[in-house]
Scaffold this active site. Structure first.
Site, PDB file in Angstrom:
ATOM      1  N   ARG A 144       0.809  -1.034  -0.033  1.00 36.39           N
ATOM      2  CA  ARG A 144       0.178  -0.039  -0.146  1.00 36.39           C
ATOM      3  C   ARG A 144       0.772   1.249   0.575  1.00 36.39           C
ATOM      4  NH1 ARG A 144      -5.789  -0.402  -0.504  1.00 36.39           N
ATOM      5  NH2 ARG A 144      -6.478   1.569   0.200  1.00 36.39           N
TER       6      ARG A 144
ATOM      7  N   ASN B 200     -13.619  14.333   0.769  1.00 35.75           N
ATOM      8  CA  ASN B 200     -13.969  13.334   0.918  1.00 35.75           C
ATOM      9  C   ASN B 200     -15.761  13.131   0.809  1.00 35.75           C
ATOM     10  OD1 ASN B 200     -15.097  10.899  -0.440  1.00 35.75           O
ATOM     11  ND2 ASN B 200     -15.029   9.947   2.127  1.00 35.75           N
ATOM     12  N   THR B 201     -16.819  12.760  -0.194  1.00 35.50           N
ATOM     13  CA  THR B 201     -18.718  12.656   0.273  1.00 35.50           C
ATOM     14  C   THR B 201     -18.720  11.303   0.287  1.00 35.50           C
ATOM     15  OG1 THR B 201     -20.485  13.035  -1.576  1.00 35.50           O
ATOM     16  CG2 THR B 201     -18.389  12.825  -2.432  1.00 35.50           C
ATOM     17  N   HIS B 202     -19.825  11.468   1.413  1.00 33.64           N
ATOM     18  CA  HIS B 202     -20.605   9.936   2.081  1.00 33.64           C
ATOM     19  C   HIS B 202     -21.820  10.229   2.217  1.00 33.64           C
ATOM     20  CE1 HIS B 202     -19.094   6.342   4.728  1.00 33.64           C
ATOM     21  NE2 HIS B 202     -20.651   7.233   5.171  1.00 33.64           N
TER      22      HIS B 202
ATOM     23  N   ASP C 179      -8.621  12.597   6.719  1.00 33.69           N
ATOM     24  CA  ASP C 179      -7.214  12.537   7.721  1.00 33.69           C
ATOM     25  C   ASP C 179      -7.071  10.860   7.524  1.00 33.69           C
ATOM     26  OD1 ASP C 179      -8.739  11.150   8.795  1.00 33.69           O
ATOM     27  OD2 ASP C 179      -9.209  12.321  10.576  1.00 33.69           O
ATOM     28  N   ALA C 180      -6.323  10.266   8.421  1.00 34.56           N
ATOM     29  CA  ALA C 180      -5.660   8.688   7.700  1.00 34.56           C
ATOM     30  C   ALA C 180      -6.974   8.000   8.455  1.00 34.56           C
ATOM     31  CB  ALA C 180      -4.396   8.866   9.084  1.00 34.56           C
ATOM     32  N   GLY C 181      -7.934   8.124   9.032  1.00 30.72           N
ATOM     33  CA  GLY C 181      -9.118   7.161   9.446  1.00 30.72           C
ATOM     34  C   GLY C 181      -9.823   7.130   8.133  1.00 30.72           C
TER      35      GLY C 181
ATOM     36  N   ASP D  68     -13.068   7.744   7.202  1.00 33.51           N
ATOM     37  CA  ASP D  68     -14.702   8.985   6.965  1.00 33.51           C
ATOM     38  C   ASP D  68     -14.609   9.364   7.963  1.00 33.51           C
ATOM     39  OD1 ASP D  68     -15.459   8.387   4.241  1.00 33.51           O
ATOM     40  OD2 ASP D  68     -16.377   6.408   5.227  1.00 33.51           O
TER      41      ASP D  68
HETATM   42  C1  GRF Z   1     -21.468   8.494  -3.907  1.00 32.43           C
HETATM   43  O1  GRF Z   1     -22.422   8.554  -3.423  1.00 32.43           O
HETATM   44  C2  GRF Z   1     -20.567   8.531  -2.692  1.00 32.43           C
HETATM   45  O2  GRF Z   1     -21.113   9.202  -1.221  1.00 32.43           O
HETATM   46  C3  GRF Z   1     -20.141   6.767  -2.364  1.00 32.43           C
HETATM   47  O3  GRF Z   1     -20.111   6.186  -3.878  1.00 32.43           O
HETATM   48  C4  GRF Z   1     -21.786   7.011  -5.082  1.00 32.43           C
HETATM   49  C5  GRF Z   1     -20.551   7.787  -5.798  1.00 32.43           C
HETATM   50  O4  GRF Z   1     -21.551   7.813  -6.284  1.00 32.43           O
HETATM   51  N1  GRF Z   1     -18.937   6.844  -1.609  1.00 32.43           N
HETATM   52  P1  GRF Z   1     -20.703   8.320  -8.078  1.00 32.43           P
HETATM   53  O5  GRF Z   1     -19.804   7.754  -8.610  1.00 32.43           O
HETATM   54  O6  GRF Z   1     -20.264  10.349  -7.906  1.00 32.43           O
HETATM   55  O7  GRF Z   1     -22.069   7.823  -9.069  1.00 32.43           O
END
Ligand code: GRF
Length: 200
Positions: free
Chosen positions: A66, A106-108, A140-142, A144
């Protein structure tokens, strides 16, 4: 000068597309300069190619460990001199070297700190939650665990399954990501403990 974004993807790239569309307006304050992935043959890369953007793929299985993978990812991303990295459905945890070099969001698809990890929508549904949503956070390192920049709520409907709920979350998520990334690029941000403030 618009901020330079490198967007990392692993899937369909609808969040990437929302950023590409927003960035066609010079007032947005950011441009996507390259798109990277951890796998080939995904729609996210095809979207980037259709937009005329350079792409790169750095696959974990092509490296001894990694750390070597992280070094290769850092080098590929660094070549585009980014101001900010956006993880938009990128299903890998980046390493220390990467995070020391670049700021990253990041988007979660859940309201963190509830339901971190790769199966957030399923986990929230299985738990029987009535309201979930999405979170944009600094990485960060974790997994989410980074400081939260912004969140929006989405109601769970009685007949939701994982796919229907994820689609409704993603519609909200795209708007939130575009809004937050634009504000970060136009106004900057600061972090005090876990509190993120937009604007200097
Ligand atoms: C999003 O809901 C993101 O948060 C998650 O995977 C999805 C990605 O969707 N980790 P896309 O590839 O942007 O359509």
């Amino acid at each position: 000068m618009p901020s330079r974004l490198v967007v990392l993807v692993s899937g369909t790239g609808t969040n990437l597309q929302a950023l590409l569309d927003a960035a066609t307006d010079p007032a947005y304050g950011a441009e996507v300069v390259a798109v990277g992935a951890d796998r080939d043959g995904i729609e996210g890369l095809a979207r980037a190619e259709r937009a005329g953007l350079p792409t790169f793929v750095v696959r974990v299985q092509d490296y001894d460990d990694r750390d070597d993978w992280d070094a290769a990812l850092t080098e590929n991303v660094g070549a585009y001199r980014p101001d900010l990295i956006v993880s938009a459905g990128f299903m890998k945890v980046v390493g220390k070297r990467f995070l020391e070099r670049f700021p990253m969001v990041n988007t979660h698809p859940a309201l963190l700190p509830s339901f971190p990890g790769a199966h957030a929508v399923r986990d929230a549904l299985d738990y029987g939650i009535a309201v979930t949503g999405c979170t944009v956070h600094l990485v960060d390192a974790g997994i989410d665990t980074g400081p939260i920049v912004a969140q929006r709520a989405v109601e769970v409907l009685d007949d939701d399954d994982e796919a229907s709920l994820h689609e409704r979350i993603k519609a909200v998520e795209r708007d939130l990501l575009v809004d937050v990334v634009g504000r970060m690029c136009r106004h900057g941000w600061s972090v005090n403990g876990r509190k993120v403030s937009l604007g200097e």
